[in-house]
Design a protein around this motif. Sequence first.
Motif, PDB file in Angstrom:
ATOM      1  N   HIS A  89       0.816  -1.211   0.000  1.00 25.97           N
ATOM      2  CA  HIS A  89       0.000   0.000   0.000  1.00 25.97           C
ATOM      3  C   HIS A  89       0.852   1.264   0.000  1.00 25.97           C
ATOM      4  O   HIS A  89       0.395   2.327  -0.379  1.00 25.97           O
ATOM      5  N   HIS A 143       1.714   5.614  -7.541  1.00 26.03           N
ATOM      6  CA  HIS A 143       1.504   4.174  -7.583  1.00 26.03           C
ATOM      7  C   HIS A 143       2.070   3.578  -8.871  1.00 26.03           C
ATOM      8  O   HIS A 143       2.624   2.473  -8.865  1.00 26.03           O
ATOM      9  N   GLU A 162      -3.346  -5.237  -4.055  1.00 23.11           N
ATOM     10  CA  GLU A 162      -4.359  -4.406  -4.699  1.00 23.11           C
ATOM     11  C   GLU A 162      -3.733  -3.397  -5.671  1.00 23.11           C
ATOM     12  O   GLU A 162      -3.860  -2.179  -5.493  1.00 23.11           O
ATOM     13  N   ASN A 165      -5.716  -0.355  -7.366  1.00 26.44           N
ATOM     14  CA  ASN A 165      -6.187   0.836  -6.642  1.00 26.44           C
ATOM     15  C   ASN A 165      -5.592   2.095  -7.241  1.00 26.44           C
ATOM     16  O   ASN A 165      -4.405   2.126  -7.565  1.00 26.44           O
ATOM     17  N   THR A 166      -6.358   3.131  -7.345  1.00 26.52           N
ATOM     18  CA  THR A 166      -5.949   4.467  -7.818  1.00 26.52           C
ATOM     19  C   THR A 166      -5.539   4.516  -9.293  1.00 26.52           C
ATOM     20  O   THR A 166      -5.138   5.561  -9.771  1.00 26.52           O
ATOM     21  N   SER A 193      -6.800  -8.761  -4.680  1.00 31.62           N
ATOM     22  CA  SER A 193      -7.638  -7.997  -5.594  1.00 31.62           C
ATOM     23  C   SER A 193      -9.104  -8.138  -5.220  1.00 31.62           C
ATOM     24  O   SER A 193      -9.525  -9.108  -4.605  1.00 31.62           O
TER      25      SER A 193
END
Lengths: 223, 221
Positions: A89, A143, A162, A165-166, A193
């Motif tokens: 993350h 990211h 994940e 994300n974004t 996911s």
Amino acid sequence: MDHVFAAAAFAGTDLSCRRGGRLVFAGLNFGINSGEALVLRGPNGSGKTTLLRLMAGLARKSSGVLTWDGADVHDDLPLHGSRLAFAGHLDAVKPALSVRENLAFWADVRGSSLTDIDKALKAFSLSHLADLPGRVLSAGQRHRVALARVAMNGAQLWLLDEPTNTLDDAALSALQGVLQRHLQNGGMVVMASHGDTLLPQAKTLDVRAFIAKARTADLESAA
Amino acid sequence: MRSFAAILRRDLMLAVRNQGEMLMVVGFFAIAATLFAFGVGPEANVQSRMSSGVVWTMALLAALLSLERMFALDFEDGTLDQLMLSGAEPAAVVLAKTLAHWLTTGVALLIAAPAVALSFQLPSQAYGALMLSLLLGTPTLSLLGAVGAALVLGSRRGGVLLSLLLLPLYSPVLIFGAAAVEGAILGIATTTPYAVLGGLLILALTLCPWAGAVALRHAVE
């Protein structure tokens, strides 16, 4: 990028992990060979991140064995680290360094080639941002830098928490392309996911199934 | 070795880009010592009597000020996770970060020390001893500090905890560092404090990177 990898197998047997005195999951088994992908599913807090960190050798397992080609990875954690790339993350992008300097540092630490930086920047449409400092990037751009770091470091096993994300649609299809090419070259991908179908051929592992086992095991040890 | 050089280079580059931090340490050192001078009053022989102890104590507190951020920034932005997975030996990571810390704060203190000592009217024959004792002592402060900084990662109020943890460990360095300067002021030529400071440095150099590595492993778990 575009490394071709020899056949290898990464597996975990009877894994359990305890965080804050509570068993997160127990009796978990998985196996993945070169060219294969594994998608971890489960609701928030079900232990996907913990399992990924455990696969990376960061989190400590309470029981079970993690093996690479049959050898216990905990015998040599630095070696295990060198054959995997992890994107969690946190993006590990330094605000004071430019995008290129950020990637060049990781290439330097891992001894991967500097020419791969340009390819990775291009793959994630970051070339025009290469000289901007990390502090001005948006969350999605940061990211993408983290994903570029994964793509360029020449590791066979990619552990992605994940990763979608974004990301916008263009970045999603870029990621899909990079992942498919990595798998074709004999790489391995494990990703947590929610519902997206970046890798339709992937095996899935529902972490929820092992929470129940953890509850029972916890109750038994308490009794 | 390759990752050691890469980490050292990056940390120095970051220190150059965020000069404020280095200046903050030197500024604290100068201001705190000046406050001491105001508190004690202008009497020359009192000041020069206290100079060695004050310069050493303030240098030690200034070094402590910068320690909390040694691993904390890398911990918060995920860099530490990546470093632990980079294939580098964790002890080499600790050693590289420690050396970068010393080069940016220890050396800055070393440069500022004569000016602060001058304002405290340190007798002229003692400047050599002050510099040599700081040169031998400050790397030990950085090494012990690295272990402390790694241990308090992830805890709230880490800075206070770090001071409580480190100040007792710093006392031998302070005692022998100040003793070396004191000896020079009184004109007693003695090598004992230097030998002890050197011994402490070697001891810290052999133990601290490993202790710090264990603490880092725990921090990323």
